[in-house]
Design a protein around this motif. Sequence first.
Motif, PDB file in Angstrom:
ATOM      1  N   LEU A  18       0.801  -1.221   0.000  1.00 50.99           N
ATOM      2  CA  LEU A  18       0.000   0.000   0.000  1.00 50.99           C
ATOM      3  C   LEU A  18       0.836   1.274   0.000  1.00 50.99           C
ATOM      4  CD1 LEU A  18      -2.888  -0.878   2.507  1.00 50.99           C
ATOM      5  CD2 LEU A  18      -2.923  -0.926   0.017  1.00 50.99           C
ATOM      6  N   ALA A  19       2.129   1.142   0.212  1.00 57.69           N
ATOM      7  CA  ALA A  19       2.977   2.330   0.286  1.00 57.69           C
ATOM      8  C   ALA A  19       3.129   2.964  -1.094  1.00 57.69           C
ATOM      9  CB  ALA A  19       4.344   1.953   0.836  1.00 57.69           C
ATOM     10  N   PRO A  20       3.243   4.291  -1.172  1.00 59.64           N
ATOM     11  CA  PRO A  20       3.442   4.960  -2.465  1.00 59.64           C
ATOM     12  C   PRO A  20       4.808   4.616  -3.045  1.00 59.64           C
ATOM     13  CG  PRO A  20       3.689   6.513  -0.656  1.00 59.64           C
ATOM     14  CD  PRO A  20       3.187   5.243  -0.046  1.00 59.64           C
ATOM     15  N   PRO A  21       4.954   4.711  -4.365  1.00 59.91           N
ATOM     16  CA  PRO A  21       6.231   4.335  -4.993  1.00 59.91           C
ATOM     17  C   PRO A  21       7.447   5.021  -4.380  1.00 59.91           C
ATOM     18  CG  PRO A  21       4.550   4.651  -6.670  1.00 59.91           C
ATOM     19  CD  PRO A  21       3.929   5.067  -5.370  1.00 59.91           C
ATOM     20  N   ALA A  22       7.299   6.272  -3.998  1.00 61.84           N
ATOM     21  CA  ALA A  22       8.444   7.007  -3.458  1.00 61.84           C
ATOM     22  C   ALA A  22       8.939   6.438  -2.137  1.00 61.84           C
ATOM     23  CB  ALA A  22       8.078   8.485  -3.289  1.00 61.84           C
ATOM     24  N   ALA A  23       8.102   5.663  -1.459  1.00 62.13           N
ATOM     25  CA  ALA A  23       8.492   5.103  -0.165  1.00 62.13           C
ATOM     26  C   ALA A  23       9.411   3.894  -0.297  1.00 62.13           C
ATOM     27  CB  ALA A  23       7.248   4.714   0.628  1.00 62.13           C
ATOM     28  N   HIS A  24       9.485   3.325  -1.511  1.00 63.73           N
ATOM     29  CA  HIS A  24      10.312   2.136  -1.732  1.00 63.73           C
ATOM     30  C   HIS A  24      11.704   2.559  -2.217  1.00 63.73           C
ATOM     31  CE1 HIS A  24       6.785  -0.482  -1.359  1.00 63.73           C
ATOM     32  NE2 HIS A  24       6.142   0.369  -2.130  1.00 63.73           N
TER      33      HIS A  24
ATOM     34  N   ASP B  40      12.926   2.033   0.904  1.00 61.99           N
ATOM     35  CA  ASP B  40      13.220   2.268   2.320  1.00 61.99           C
ATOM     36  C   ASP B  40      12.210   1.587   3.238  1.00 61.99           C
ATOM     37  OD1 ASP B  40      15.375   3.737   1.510  1.00 61.99           O
ATOM     38  OD2 ASP B  40      14.456   5.698   1.882  1.00 61.99           O
ATOM     39  N   ILE B  41      10.914   1.684   2.884  1.00 66.66           N
ATOM     40  CA  ILE B  41       9.911   1.094   3.759  1.00 66.66           C
ATOM     41  C   ILE B  41      10.058  -0.423   3.816  1.00 66.66           C
ATOM     42  CG2 ILE B  41       8.124   0.947   1.957  1.00 66.66           C
ATOM     43  CD1 ILE B  41       6.100   1.632   4.215  1.00 66.66           C
ATOM     44  N   ASP B  42      10.404  -1.035   2.694  1.00 70.17           N
ATOM     45  CA  ASP B  42      10.591  -2.483   2.668  1.00 70.17           C
ATOM     46  C   ASP B  42      11.743  -2.891   3.589  1.00 70.17           C
ATOM     47  OD1 ASP B  42       9.008  -3.303  -0.143  1.00 70.17           O
ATOM     48  OD2 ASP B  42       9.887  -1.300  -0.132  1.00 70.17           O
ATOM     49  N   LEU B  43      12.826  -2.120   3.548  1.00 66.93           N
ATOM     50  CA  LEU B  43      13.991  -2.463   4.354  1.00 66.93           C
ATOM     51  C   LEU B  43      13.715  -2.298   5.844  1.00 66.93           C
ATOM     52  CD1 LEU B  43      16.780  -0.863   2.131  1.00 66.93           C
ATOM     53  CD2 LEU B  43      15.795  -3.171   2.043  1.00 66.93           C
ATOM     54  N   GLU B  44      12.955  -1.279   6.209  1.00 67.35           N
ATOM     55  CA  GLU B  44      12.619  -1.094   7.619  1.00 67.35           C
ATOM     56  C   GLU B  44      11.695  -2.207   8.115  1.00 67.35           C
ATOM     57  OE1 GLU B  44      13.793   0.905   9.963  1.00 67.35           O
ATOM     58  OE2 GLU B  44      15.245   1.499   8.434  1.00 67.35           O
ATOM     59  N   LEU B  45      10.714  -2.573   7.299  1.00 67.24           N
ATOM     60  CA  LEU B  45       9.822  -3.664   7.682  1.00 67.24           C
ATOM     61  C   LEU B  45      10.593  -4.975   7.785  1.00 67.24           C
ATOM     62  CD1 LEU B  45       6.824  -2.710   5.370  1.00 67.24           C
ATOM     63  CD2 LEU B  45       6.858  -2.543   7.874  1.00 67.24           C
ATOM     64  N   GLN B  46      11.493  -5.203   6.836  1.00 67.40           N
ATOM     65  CA  GLN B  46      12.314  -6.422   6.869  1.00 67.40           C
ATOM     66  C   GLN B  46      13.225  -6.438   8.086  1.00 67.40           C
ATOM     67  OE1 GLN B  46      11.949  -9.274   5.607  1.00 67.40           O
ATOM     68  NE2 GLN B  46      13.191  -9.480   3.744  1.00 67.40           N
ATOM     69  N   ALA B  47      13.752  -5.278   8.455  1.00 68.70           N
ATOM     70  CA  ALA B  47      14.619  -5.199   9.629  1.00 68.70           C
ATOM     71  C   ALA B  47      13.880  -5.665  10.880  1.00 68.70           C
ATOM     72  CB  ALA B  47      15.131  -3.772   9.801  1.00 68.70           C
ATOM     73  N   GLU B  48      12.626  -5.234  11.013  1.00 69.03           N
ATOM     74  CA  GLU B  48      11.841  -5.680  12.164  1.00 69.03           C
ATOM     75  C   GLU B  48      11.631  -7.189  12.126  1.00 69.03           C
ATOM     76  OE1 GLU B  48       7.431  -5.085  14.173  1.00 69.03           O
ATOM     77  OE2 GLU B  48       8.156  -3.615  12.707  1.00 69.03           O
ATOM     78  N   LEU B  49      11.329  -7.717  10.947  1.00 74.07           N
ATOM     79  CA  LEU B  49      11.088  -9.155  10.830  1.00 74.07           C
ATOM     80  C   LEU B  49      12.359  -9.963  11.072  1.00 74.07           C
ATOM     81  CD1 LEU B  49       8.720  -9.073   7.749  1.00 74.07           C
ATOM     82  CD2 LEU B  49       8.077  -9.702  10.081  1.00 74.07           C
ATOM     83  N   PHE B  50      13.508  -9.424  10.696  1.00 72.59           N
ATOM     84  CA  PHE B  50      14.765 -10.139  10.917  1.00 72.59           C
ATOM     85  C   PHE B  50      15.056 -10.345  12.400  1.00 72.59           C
ATOM     86  CE2 PHE B  50      17.636  -9.785   6.896  1.00 72.59           C
ATOM     87  CZ  PHE B  50      16.676 -10.445   6.155  1.00 72.59           C
ATOM     88  N   GLU B  51      14.474  -9.497  13.242  1.00 71.92           N
ATOM     89  CA  GLU B  51      14.642  -9.635  14.688  1.00 71.92           C
ATOM     90  C   GLU B  51      13.523 -10.450  15.335  1.00 71.92           C
ATOM     91  OE1 GLU B  51      17.285  -8.600  16.315  1.00 71.92           O
ATOM     92  OE2 GLU B  51      18.179  -7.708  14.512  1.00 71.92           O
TER      93      GLU B  51
END
Length: 249
Positions: A213-219, A221-232
Motif C-alpha cells: 500500500l505504500a506509495p512508490p516514493a516510499a520504496h 526504504d519502507i521495505d527495508l525497515e519492515l524487513q529489519a523488524e522481521l529479521f529480529e
Amino acid sequence: MSVTPELPLVIERRADRVVATLSRPAVRNAIDQRTIDRLHELCAELERSPRILILIGADGVFASGADVAQLRERRAGDARRGINTRAFQRVRNLPMPVIAAIDGHALGGGAELAYAADIRIGTPRLQIGNPETGLGIIAAAGATWRLRELVGEGRAAEMLLTGRILDAATAVDWGLVSSLFEPGDLLAAAHALADRIARNDPLATRHTKTALLAPPAAHPDIDLELQAELFESPEKYRRMTAFLEGRGR
C-alpha cells in the motif's frame, strides 16, 4: 466461531478471519448508510484485533451499488464528507488482507468496495463496473484512483467514461478479478485463500500489505525497515529453523 446477525451485514467471526455478508436482498444489497455504519464498526474491530476479512454478498449479488434513494437526497456537504469513501478507505487500510468474493452484480459503490479489497475472486455470472455518470455523479469512492492502478489508465478511463460493465471473462482478462469459481464454491474458495494466508506469519503478512500500500516514493526504504523488524522476530527464526530441519530429513 460465532455468528452475529447485524443486518445489513451478517458477521461470522472466527479466530483468524471474519466473514461479512452484505445482506439487503430487497434492494440487491445496495449500500446504504446503515451498511456504512456497520462497516465502520467492523473496521474498528479489525483494527483492534487484526484478522483476515472476507466480503461477500447474499442471494447471488455482491452489491448492486450505493442506495440510489439515499444518494438522490444528498447534497454538496454530504459529498465532501465522503460517506462511502471514508468507509472504503478504512477497509483498504485494514492491517490484514481483505478478500472480496463477488457473485453477480458489483456495480457503482459495490464495485468500489470490491476495489478496496486486496484479492478479488468471482463467479462466471459476475458483472462489475461503474455506471455513475449515467446517474449524474462520478465514482468518487475509490474508482477514479484504484481502478487505474488495477487495470491501467486506458481501461479505467473506458470503464468510467462509458459506464461499461465488465463480464467475468473480461474482468479476469483485465486482472480485475484473479479467478472464477462456480457460485456454490465461491465462499469455500475464499476460505481456501484465507487458509493459505493464515498459515503464514501474521506479522510478515501485515508488513507485506503495508509495503504493497505504500506509495512508490516510499520504496525501497519502507521495505527495508519492515524487513529489519522481521529479521529480529523470534517467529522468523522459528520458521526458518523448522524449514532447515525439515529439509535435512
